[in-house]
Write a protein that holds these residues in place. Sequence first.
Motif, short mmCIF file in Angstrom:
data_model
loop_
_atom_site.label_atom_id
_atom_site.label_comp_id
_atom_site.label_asym_id
_atom_site.label_seq_id
_atom_site.Cartn_x
_atom_site.Cartn_y
_atom_site.Cartn_z
N SER A 123 0.73 -1.36 -0.19
CA SER A 123 -0.42 -0.44 -0.01
C SER A 123 0.65 1.73 0.10
CB SER A 123 -0.69 -0.06 1.55
OG SER A 123 -0.17 -0.13 2.14
N ASN A 124 2.17 0.70 -0.31
CA ASN A 124 3.29 2.35 -0.30
C ASN A 124 2.64 2.88 -1.61
OD1 ASN A 124 5.69 3.66 -0.87
ND2 ASN A 124 5.98 3.46 1.48
N PRO A 188 -9.32 5.51 7.44
CA PRO A 188 -10.43 4.26 7.30
C PRO A 188 -11.27 5.29 8.04
CG PRO A 188 -7.92 4.58 9.71
CD PRO A 188 -8.33 5.86 8.42
N ASN A 189 -12.70 3.74 7.33
CA ASN A 189 -13.45 4.45 7.46
C ASN A 189 -14.13 3.99 8.34
OD1 ASN A 189 -16.59 4.45 6.66
ND2 ASN A 189 -15.82 4.17 4.04
N LYS A 190 -14.60 5.08 9.49
CA LYS A 190 -15.24 5.03 10.49
C LYS A 190 -17.13 5.18 10.50
CE LYS A 190 -11.40 5.39 12.13
NZ LYS A 190 -10.89 4.97 13.15
N GLU A 191 -17.51 4.39 9.31
CA GLU A 191 -19.22 5.06 8.74
C GLU A 191 -20.15 4.01 10.27
OE1 GLU A 191 -22.20 4.09 5.72
OE2 GLU A 191 -20.16 4.00 5.34
N HIS A 192 -19.66 3.23 10.10
CA HIS A 192 -20.43 2.76 11.05
C HIS A 192 -19.12 1.67 12.46
CE1 HIS A 192 -23.53 2.21 8.69
NE2 HIS A 192 -22.56 2.30 7.99
N ASP A 193 -18.46 2.67 12.91
CA ASP A 193 -17.69 2.01 13.69
C ASP A 193 -18.26 2.37 14.76
OD1 ASP A 193 -15.97 0.84 12.27
OD2 ASP A 193 -14.51 2.13 12.46
N LYS A 301 -21.79 -7.76 7.12
CA LYS A 301 -20.62 -7.43 6.86
C LYS A 301 -19.31 -7.78 6.92
CE LYS A 301 -22.55 -6.79 12.42
NZ LYS A 301 -22.41 -7.13 13.71
N TYR A 302 -18.08 -7.13 7.06
CA TYR A 302 -17.33 -7.95 6.27
C TYR A 302 -16.71 -8.80 7.41
CZ TYR A 302 -16.95 -4.23 3.10
OH TYR A 302 -17.23 -2.71 1.80
N ARG A 307 -11.29 -7.67 8.19
CA ARG A 307 -10.53 -7.04 8.32
C ARG A 307 -9.41 -6.79 9.65
NH1 ARG A 307 -13.91 -5.44 12.43
NH2 ARG A 307 -15.19 -6.87 12.88
N ASN A 308 -9.33 -7.98 9.59
CA ASN A 308 -8.02 -8.08 9.96
C ASN A 308 -6.85 -8.51 8.74
OD1 ASN A 308 -8.59 -8.38 12.84
ND2 ASN A 308 -8.90 -10.57 12.73
N SER A 309 -6.81 -8.53 7.94
CA SER A 309 -5.88 -8.37 6.84
C SER A 309 -5.66 -6.95 5.70
CB SER A 309 -6.15 -9.77 6.08
OG SER A 309 -7.39 -10.06 5.57
N HIS A 310 -7.40 -6.22 5.98
CA HIS A 310 -7.93 -4.92 5.33
C HIS A 310 -8.26 -4.07 6.67
CE1 HIS A 310 -8.48 -8.02 2.68
NE2 HIS A 310 -8.01 -7.26 1.44
N PRO A 311 -7.32 -3.24 6.62
CA PRO A 311 -7.25 -2.98 8.37
C PRO A 311 -8.60 -1.24 7.84
CG PRO A 311 -5.00 -2.55 8.49
CD PRO A 311 -6.09 -3.77 6.63
#
Length: 326
Positions: A123-124, A188-193, A301-302, A307-311
Amino acid sequence: MARGEWGYYNGRTKWCSYRRTTLVICSINIGVALYVLHTLYNSLYTYPFNDPQKAARYTPDQVRKMEESNHIRKEAQPTELIKLVDELKKDFSREEKKLDLPSHLKHQVIDEIVQLLRSLKSSNATVQNEAIERWRKQKLKEARELARGNSISPTILPKEAKILVKALKSRWDDFRDEIGLWIPVAIPNKEHDDKPEGEEEFDSEILAGRQLPPECNTERHTDYGGAAVRWGLTHHKESAYDCCQACLDQAKNAREGEKRCNIWVYCPSEGGCYSPDIYEHKQQECWLKYDEKPQVSFKDKYSESYRNSHPNAPLVVPWVAGIVSV
């Protein structure tokens, strides 16, 4: 009458004959004409407007008033409006100069770039940009060979290769913008966190716009895969209803041999929608897709492992989608 008197009258008659009279009149006319021509000829050199100093003489007060008038006229010009119009002209000109790259070739380029970035597993931004630059140089070399007719491609014609050379060389920045290629900063998308972990209130959300008809088969918090019929990055709709309707219209009006939309995917979230690709997906994106056997990519839901592999992945799938039935 005496002979002497007759001779006198006879001589006067000869002297005043018609021939002599005609010659005299003609001579006078010629003289007048020459004089007029001479006067006109001289006027070309003596006419005041040939000499700026003689053309018009203004007093200092008149000159001052003219200068003030010119100054007022310049000050009254809408300079900001003129600048705005010039900028709009440049924008229109830029739009008119868009690359007329065939859609199939554009999608081929996009697919190659996506596959390249996925293969990097990084992702760099620096690493990704360097990889894209290496790909561009290699692709440019191949396109030049195709344009010259030195090699043959089953998917790219020489005429299309020339356009591709231009896109990859002198218009690369414009082409990147046109296909939506840029390396975003991961946010990070915080939409439903803020929801509790086990909460299942998906259907309580209200979709903006008209109620979707049954043939849209609407599925909330769902993302389908498939081949893109319309690229959602540049295809926005006001509501999910409009997106589904666009899919139905495309399927109805598609030409022979063209893929017909049977999947629509819409982003209703004001904060944008997450997707595991390189793009930033914004609200109102409308993807029209085709798949002979549609398959769900993500639902509800993911997973925790995902989500562990895609933070950057949120808790809940933000997309709305459906498989149309015609």
